[in-house]
Design an enzyme around this catalytic site. Structure first.
Site, PDB file in Angstrom:
ATOM      1  N   ASP A  42     -27.458  21.686   7.795  1.00 30.77           N
ATOM      2  CA  ASP A  42     -26.015  21.433   7.934  1.00 30.77           C
ATOM      3  C   ASP A  42     -25.822  20.738   9.287  1.00 30.77           C
ATOM      4  O   ASP A  42     -26.721  20.740  10.131  1.00 30.77           O
ATOM      5  CB  ASP A  42     -25.235  22.759   7.917  1.00 30.77           C
ATOM      6  CG  ASP A  42     -23.730  22.563   8.086  1.00 30.77           C
ATOM      7  OD1 ASP A  42     -23.184  21.585   7.533  1.00 30.77           O
ATOM      8  OD2 ASP A  42     -23.079  23.371   8.783  1.00 30.77           O
ATOM      9  N   SER A  43     -24.628  20.202   9.475  1.00 31.54           N
ATOM     10  CA  SER A  43     -24.313  19.603  10.773  1.00 31.54           C
ATOM     11  C   SER A  43     -24.241  20.673  11.862  1.00 31.54           C
ATOM     12  O   SER A  43     -24.444  20.372  13.039  1.00 31.54           O
ATOM     13  CB  SER A  43     -22.959  18.886  10.675  1.00 31.54           C
ATOM     14  OG  SER A  43     -21.983  19.799  10.202  1.00 31.54           O
ATOM     15  N   GLY A  85     -17.979  15.572   9.282  1.00 37.59           N
ATOM     16  CA  GLY A  85     -16.848  15.386   8.362  1.00 37.59           C
ATOM     17  C   GLY A  85     -15.804  14.386   8.807  1.00 37.59           C
ATOM     18  O   GLY A  85     -14.960  13.981   8.016  1.00 37.59           O
ATOM     19  N   CYS A 133     -24.279  21.350   3.341  1.00 43.06           N
ATOM     20  CA  CYS A 133     -23.145  20.707   4.004  1.00 43.06           C
ATOM     21  C   CYS A 133     -22.494  19.829   2.943  1.00 43.06           C
ATOM     22  O   CYS A 133     -23.178  19.004   2.311  1.00 43.06           O
ATOM     23  CB  CYS A 133     -23.647  19.856   5.169  1.00 43.06           C
ATOM     24  SG  CYS A 133     -22.400  18.804   5.920  1.00 43.06           S
ATOM     25  N   CYS A 151     -16.401  23.035   2.041  1.00 47.36           N
ATOM     26  CA  CYS A 151     -17.121  22.787   3.293  1.00 47.36           C
ATOM     27  C   CYS A 151     -17.817  24.108   3.587  1.00 47.36           C
ATOM     28  O   CYS A 151     -17.195  25.176   3.454  1.00 47.36           O
ATOM     29  CB  CYS A 151     -16.134  22.428   4.410  1.00 47.36           C
ATOM     30  SG  CYS A 151     -16.870  22.454   6.065  1.00 47.36           S
ATOM     31  N   THR A 152     -19.075  24.044   3.966  1.00 48.75           N
ATOM     32  CA  THR A 152     -19.829  25.294   4.106  1.00 48.75           C
ATOM     33  C   THR A 152     -19.392  26.121   5.321  1.00 48.75           C
ATOM     34  O   THR A 152     -19.772  27.282   5.439  1.00 48.75           O
ATOM     35  CB  THR A 152     -21.342  25.008   4.163  1.00 48.75           C
ATOM     36  OG1 THR A 152     -21.575  24.051   5.210  1.00 48.75           O
ATOM     37  CG2 THR A 152     -21.840  24.485   2.847  1.00 48.75           C
ATOM     38  N   HIS A 153     -18.584  25.529   6.205  1.00 54.34           N
ATOM     39  CA  HIS A 153     -18.016  26.333   7.292  1.00 54.34           C
ATOM     40  C   HIS A 153     -16.923  27.272   6.757  1.00 54.34           C
ATOM     41  O   HIS A 153     -16.656  28.301   7.355  1.00 54.34           O
ATOM     42  CB  HIS A 153     -17.384  25.434   8.363  1.00 54.34           C
ATOM     43  CG  HIS A 153     -18.367  24.805   9.315  1.00 54.34           C
ATOM     44  ND1 HIS A 153     -19.244  23.828   8.926  1.00 54.34           N
ATOM     45  CD2 HIS A 153     -18.590  25.028  10.643  1.00 54.34           C
ATOM     46  CE1 HIS A 153     -19.962  23.457   9.989  1.00 54.34           C
ATOM     47  NE2 HIS A 153     -19.584  24.172  11.031  1.00 54.34           N
TER      48      HIS A 153
HETATM   49  N1  DGL Z   1     -20.304  22.127   7.031  1.00 51.56           N
HETATM   50  C1  DGL Z   1     -19.947  20.756   6.815  1.00 51.56           C
HETATM   51  C2  DGL Z   1     -19.511  20.541   5.382  1.00 51.56           C
HETATM   52  O1  DGL Z   1     -19.782  21.347   4.524  1.00 51.56           O
HETATM   53  C3  DGL Z   1     -18.869  20.189   7.681  1.00 51.56           C
HETATM   54  C4  DGL Z   1     -19.011  20.246   9.130  1.00 51.56           C
HETATM   55  C5  DGL Z   1     -18.802  18.909   9.793  1.00 51.56           C
HETATM   56  O2  DGL Z   1     -17.728  18.292   9.707  1.00 51.56           O
HETATM   57  O3  DGL Z   1     -19.777  18.500  10.401  1.00 51.56           O
HETATM   58  O4  DGL Z   1     -18.900  19.539   5.080  1.00 51.56           O
END
Ligand code: DGL
Length: 258
Positions: A8-9, A41, A71, A181-183
């Site tokens: 992921d990022s 993102g 991600c 979004c995985t966050h």
């Molecule tokens: N976790 C990332 C996703 O699922 C987003 C985080 C980012 O913007 O880098 O899109």
């Protein structure tokens, strides 16, 4: 034993890693957080595609049996520009769309995501491929990622921001809401409160587990290992990683140059 690479990022993919580890505690996971270039993102799909290629190429230096792109923004870029690979690469958009279609009772699905994910319309296409007459309503939530990276999971400021974004999409009479979004599963309690009890929340990690199960037998008994790699490190990052991973031990935490 070959490991499963997860990337992921930033720390968001740890919500996916948690789900994978709970299901397969005997596996060896190598998690790469591209923290030096976070957020993805808000960037163009062209730039995100380059990052995805570099991160996957870097992970391939390890002995892997699969790569999970944990991600959504990166998954979106990967769906636009698929990569050749001799190990299977899993994305989180398709399983998230599939789960949402499965649980939606009224064919009205909301999608929360980063700007890159929302503007790519990857979820809209994935949902329509499965069920063309579903209405999809998208909402970019650019402030969610910094809140999670900061570890503000349960905070009055977070609740206010979550309410503002979620109420904008709930207004469309949706019955299902994808945390695209995985966050965002880290903000699940706040999102659920803002959405209300009638709306089904979808976390793509659940669909992803089904995809992995279909492709290969994985080790369900304990004794696995978790290695975390990040492209930029700070003590604050480590705090957030530990907050999101909970009590499960981290076998190593290294900074890498990809
Ligand atoms: N976790 C990332 C996703 O699922 C987003 C985080 C980012 O913007 O880098 O899109």
């Amino acid at each position: 034993m070959p490991a499963i690479g997860v990337f992921d990022s930033g720390v968001g993919g740890l919500t996916v890693l948690n789900a994978l580890r709970a299901r397969w505690p005997g596996e060896h996971f190598i998690y790469l957080a591209d923290t030096a270039r976070l957020p993805y993102g808000s960037k163009s799909l062209h730039t995100i595609s380059q990052y995805v290629e570099q991160c996957i190429a870097f992970l391939r230096n390890y002995d892997l049996k699969a790569v999970v792109v944990a991600c959504n923004s990166a998954s979106t870029a990967l769906l636009e520009r698929p990569m050749k690979s001799d190990v299977p690469i899993f994305n989180v958009v398709e399983p998230g769309a599939r789960k949402a279609v499965e649980v939606s009772s009224g064919k009205r699905i909301g999608v929360l995501g980063t700007r890159a994910t929302v503007f790519s319309e990857a979820y809209v296409r994935a949902i329509h491929r499965l069920q063309a007459d579903t209405e999809v309503f998208q909402q970019p939530c650019p402030l969610f990622v910094p809140l999670v990276e900061e570890g503000w999971l349960d905070d009055p400021v977070t609740n206010l921001i979550v309410y503002r974004y979620v109420s904008a999409v709930v207004r469309n009479n949706i019955d299902t809401l994808i945390m695209g979004c995985t966050h965002y599963p880290a903000l699940r309690a706040a999102i659920a409160k803002a959405a209300g009890p009638e709306i089904q929340l979808v976390d793509s990690a659940h669909g992803l587990i089904e995809d992995l199960t279909r492709i290969q037998p994985l080790e369900a008994k304990g004794g696995g290992k978790t290695q975390i790699l990040c492209t930029d490190f700070s003590p604050r990052l480590e705090e957030t990683i530990r907050l999101l991973l909970g009590p499960t031990p981290i076998d190593s935490l290294e900074t890498v140059d990809i």
